[in-house]
Motif scaffolding. Structure first.
Motif, PDB file in Angstrom:
ATOM      1  N   ASP A  99      -4.684   5.463  -3.214  1.00  0.00           N
ATOM      2  CA  ASP A  99      -3.710   5.121  -4.256  1.00  0.00           C
ATOM      3  C   ASP A  99      -3.445   6.323  -5.165  1.00  0.00           C
ATOM      4  OD1 ASP A  99      -2.228   2.935  -5.842  1.00  0.00           O
ATOM      5  OD2 ASP A  99      -3.593   3.791  -7.347  1.00  0.00           O
ATOM      6  N   ALA A 100      -4.496   7.042  -5.534  1.00  0.00           N
ATOM      7  CA  ALA A 100      -4.338   8.202  -6.410  1.00  0.00           C
ATOM      8  C   ALA A 100      -3.519   9.303  -5.746  1.00  0.00           C
ATOM      9  CB  ALA A 100      -5.711   8.738  -6.812  1.00  0.00           C
ATOM     10  N   ALA A 101      -3.570   9.357  -4.418  1.00  0.00           N
ATOM     11  CA  ALA A 101      -2.822  10.370  -3.670  1.00  0.00           C
ATOM     12  C   ALA A 101      -1.398   9.921  -3.341  1.00  0.00           C
ATOM     13  CB  ALA A 101      -3.560  10.715  -2.375  1.00  0.00           C
ATOM     14  N   GLY A 102      -1.015   8.752  -3.855  1.00  0.00           N
ATOM     15  CA  GLY A 102       0.325   8.241  -3.589  1.00  0.00           C
ATOM     16  C   GLY A 102       0.480   7.623  -2.219  1.00  0.00           C
ATOM     17  N   GLN A 103      -0.631   7.278  -1.580  1.00  0.00           N
ATOM     18  CA  GLN A 103      -0.598   6.654  -0.263  1.00  0.00           C
ATOM     19  C   GLN A 103      -0.912   5.164  -0.385  1.00  0.00           C
ATOM     20  OE1 GLN A 103      -3.615   8.880   1.748  1.00  0.00           O
ATOM     21  NE2 GLN A 103      -2.478  10.798   1.718  1.00  0.00           N
ATOM     22  N   LEU A 104      -0.534   4.407   0.639  1.00  0.00           N
ATOM     23  CA  LEU A 104      -0.850   2.980   0.645  1.00  0.00           C
ATOM     24  C   LEU A 104      -2.315   2.781   1.030  1.00  0.00           C
ATOM     25  CD1 LEU A 104       2.252   1.389   2.414  1.00  0.00           C
ATOM     26  CD2 LEU A 104       1.643   1.210  -0.002  1.00  0.00           C
ATOM     27  N   PRO A 105      -3.057   1.993   0.253  1.00  0.00           N
ATOM     28  CA  PRO A 105      -4.403   1.630   0.698  1.00  0.00           C
ATOM     29  C   PRO A 105      -4.312   0.739   1.931  1.00  0.00           C
ATOM     30  CG  PRO A 105      -4.067   1.147  -1.651  1.00  0.00           C
ATOM     31  CD  PRO A 105      -2.729   1.421  -1.050  1.00  0.00           C
ATOM     32  N   GLN A 106      -5.457   0.454   2.536  1.00  0.00           N
ATOM     33  CA  GLN A 106      -5.489  -0.481   3.654  1.00  0.00           C
ATOM     34  C   GLN A 106      -4.858  -1.801   3.260  1.00  0.00           C
ATOM     35  OE1 GLN A 106      -9.748  -0.045   5.109  1.00  0.00           O
ATOM     36  NE2 GLN A 106      -8.774  -1.013   6.879  1.00  0.00           N
ATOM     37  N   ALA A 107      -4.342  -2.534   4.266  1.00  0.00           N
ATOM     38  CA  ALA A 107      -3.642  -3.788   3.995  1.00  0.00           C
ATOM     39  C   ALA A 107      -4.487  -4.757   3.180  1.00  0.00           C
ATOM     40  CB  ALA A 107      -3.220  -4.442   5.309  1.00  0.00           C
ATOM     41  N   CYS A 108      -5.788  -4.797   3.418  1.00  0.00           N
ATOM     42  CA  CYS A 108      -6.644  -5.733   2.701  1.00  0.00           C
ATOM     43  C   CYS A 108      -6.726  -5.405   1.209  1.00  0.00           C
ATOM     44  CB  CYS A 108      -8.041  -5.768   3.326  1.00  0.00           C
ATOM     45  SG  CYS A 108      -8.857  -4.150   3.382  1.00  0.00           S
ATOM     46  N   TRP A 109      -6.605  -4.131   0.843  1.00  0.00           N
ATOM     47  CA  TRP A 109      -6.667  -3.710  -0.555  1.00  0.00           C
ATOM     48  C   TRP A 109      -5.297  -3.664  -1.221  1.00  0.00           C
ATOM     49  CZ3 TRP A 109     -10.543  -3.850  -3.662  1.00  0.00           C
ATOM     50  CH2 TRP A 109     -11.846  -3.675  -3.202  1.00  0.00           C
ATOM     51  N   ARG A 110      -4.250  -3.683  -0.421  1.00  0.00           N
ATOM     52  CA  ARG A 110      -2.916  -3.463  -0.965  1.00  0.00           C
ATOM     53  C   ARG A 110      -2.512  -4.470  -2.045  1.00  0.00           C
ATOM     54  NH1 ARG A 110       0.419  -2.184   4.061  1.00  0.00           N
ATOM     55  NH2 ARG A 110      -1.386  -0.812   4.363  1.00  0.00           N
ATOM     56  N   PRO A 111      -2.800  -5.777  -1.889  1.00  0.00           N
ATOM     57  CA  PRO A 111      -2.376  -6.724  -2.934  1.00  0.00           C
ATOM     58  C   PRO A 111      -2.902  -6.368  -4.318  1.00  0.00           C
ATOM     59  CG  PRO A 111      -3.008  -7.918  -0.962  1.00  0.00           C
ATOM     60  CD  PRO A 111      -3.396  -6.486  -0.734  1.00  0.00           C
ATOM     61  N   LEU A 112      -4.181  -6.056  -4.436  1.00  0.00           N
ATOM     62  CA  LEU A 112      -4.738  -5.758  -5.749  1.00  0.00           C
ATOM     63  C   LEU A 112      -4.109  -4.505  -6.349  1.00  0.00           C
ATOM     64  CD1 LEU A 112      -6.757  -6.445  -7.964  1.00  0.00           C
ATOM     65  CD2 LEU A 112      -8.469  -5.093  -6.744  1.00  0.00           C
ATOM     66  N   PHE A 113      -3.891  -3.479  -5.526  1.00  0.00           N
ATOM     67  CA  PHE A 113      -3.307  -2.247  -6.048  1.00  0.00           C
ATOM     68  C   PHE A 113      -1.817  -2.419  -6.361  1.00  0.00           C
ATOM     69  CE2 PHE A 113      -7.260  -0.596  -4.529  1.00  0.00           C
ATOM     70  CZ  PHE A 113      -7.512   0.514  -5.314  1.00  0.00           C
ATOM     71  N   GLU A 114      -1.118  -3.215  -5.568  1.00  0.00           N
ATOM     72  CA  GLU A 114       0.311  -3.440  -5.814  1.00  0.00           C
ATOM     73  C   GLU A 114       0.554  -4.301  -7.054  1.00  0.00           C
ATOM     74  OE1 GLU A 114       1.897  -5.158  -2.274  1.00  0.00           O
ATOM     75  OE2 GLU A 114       2.101  -3.239  -1.226  1.00  0.00           O
ATOM     76  N   LEU A 115      -0.333  -5.261  -7.288  1.00  0.00           N
ATOM     77  CA  LEU A 115      -0.120  -6.239  -8.356  1.00  0.00           C
ATOM     78  C   LEU A 115      -1.025  -5.992  -9.558  1.00  0.00           C
ATOM     79  CD1 LEU A 115       0.102  -9.428  -6.083  1.00  0.00           C
ATOM     80  CD2 LEU A 115       1.977  -8.011  -6.959  1.00  0.00           C
ATOM     81  N   ARG A 116      -1.596  -4.835  -9.651  1.00  0.00           N
ATOM     82  CA  ARG A 116      -2.609  -4.544 -10.669  1.00  0.00           C
ATOM     83  C   ARG A 116      -2.094  -4.683 -12.092  1.00  0.00           C
ATOM     84  NH1 ARG A 116      -4.018   1.587  -9.266  1.00  0.00           N
ATOM     85  NH2 ARG A 116      -5.427   1.352 -11.041  1.00  0.00           N
TER      86      ARG A 116
END
Length: 248
Positions: A99-116
């Motif tokens: 996430d810090a590098a501007g990349q998408l985390p794995q699909a399982c982590w994506r919801p928390l990072f997208e909706l943080r």
């Protein structure tokens, strides 16, 4: 506690069966002390209301608790448990780094990072969403990572795996108590309870151990093994996203 860093490119065979184990990060495997140092350094950088920050602080508490138990005789095999816990934490930190590098985390982590930072999501939802991803996805794969790293059968971790249950239950109860709104805010409490009551830490860890057993049994069935690992990523992400349903 030993501060030597274990290199992921260690002497591991390249047989067909070996290649079925989950791939390890290209980054060095950290010790527990190094993991804690990294997590403590990251903690002040999360602004108030950041869902990832809510999970991070809770997970830091868990990691500190486990680290404190390593030299107390609580675990049957503290050295192996330390390797497992560092690998476990590394999977979450990889999502933070992506996430810090501007990349998408794995699909399982994506919801928390997208909706943080989405309004209408309670901090307790963020904590449980992160726990769901980390326990149901990262934990079974970390057990297999540790088994590969140490040249052991994944079943050898079962006793200490179960000992962690009490520690996690303790922290989850603490987090629920701290973050759950007062009963007089019923308009918030009722929908929140409806969302969070579908998830249980005990059931999550039982499911994670079931995944360990299933993947262990599929070591000689590469297509099924890889299909299950891929499906786990997506299915865990769906539940984590459902836990982040907006309340208002």
């Amino acid at each position: 506690m030993t501060e030597t860093t274990m290199d992921t490119a260690g002497a591991v065979g390249t047989s067909t069966a070996d290649t079925l184990w989950p791939p390890r990060s290209s980054q060095p495997i950290l010790t527990i002390d190094q993991v804690l140092a990294r997590m403590r350094a990251l903690a002040p950088g999360f602004p108030p209301g950041d869902g990832v920050g809510v999970f991070h602080r809770m997970y830091l508490t868990v990691t500190e608790l486990i680290a404190a138990k390593l030299d107390s005789g609580y675990f049957a095999d503290p050295a192996a448990l330390a390797v497992l816990d560092a690998l476990f934490a590394g999977r979450y930190l990889a999502a933070v780094d992506a996430d810090a590098a501007g990349q998408l985390p794995q699909a399982c982590w994506r919801p928390l990072f997208e909706l943080r930072r989405r309004p209408g999501i309670h901090p307790l939802q963020a904590a449980l969403s992160g726990m769901n991803t980390h326990i149901e996805h990262d934990l079974p794969l970390a057990v297999l990572d540790a088994a590969r790293q140490l040249g052991r059968d994944p079943l050898s971790f079962e006793a200490d795996y179960q000992r962690i249950n009490d520690l996690l239950a303790q922290v989850e109860a603490q987090v629920r108590g701290e973050l759950l709104p007062e009963p007089d805010r019923f308009q918030v409490v009722e929908p929140l309870l409806h969302v969070i009551d579908v998830w249980s830490i005990d059931r999550a860890r039982e499911a994670a151990w079931g995944t360990v057993l299933t993947l262990r049994g599929l070591r000689n069935a590469p297509l099924a093994y890889r299909a299950l690992v891929a499906a786990l990523d997506g299915s865990v992400g769906m539940v984590s996203r459902a836990l982040l349903t907006t309340l208002s």
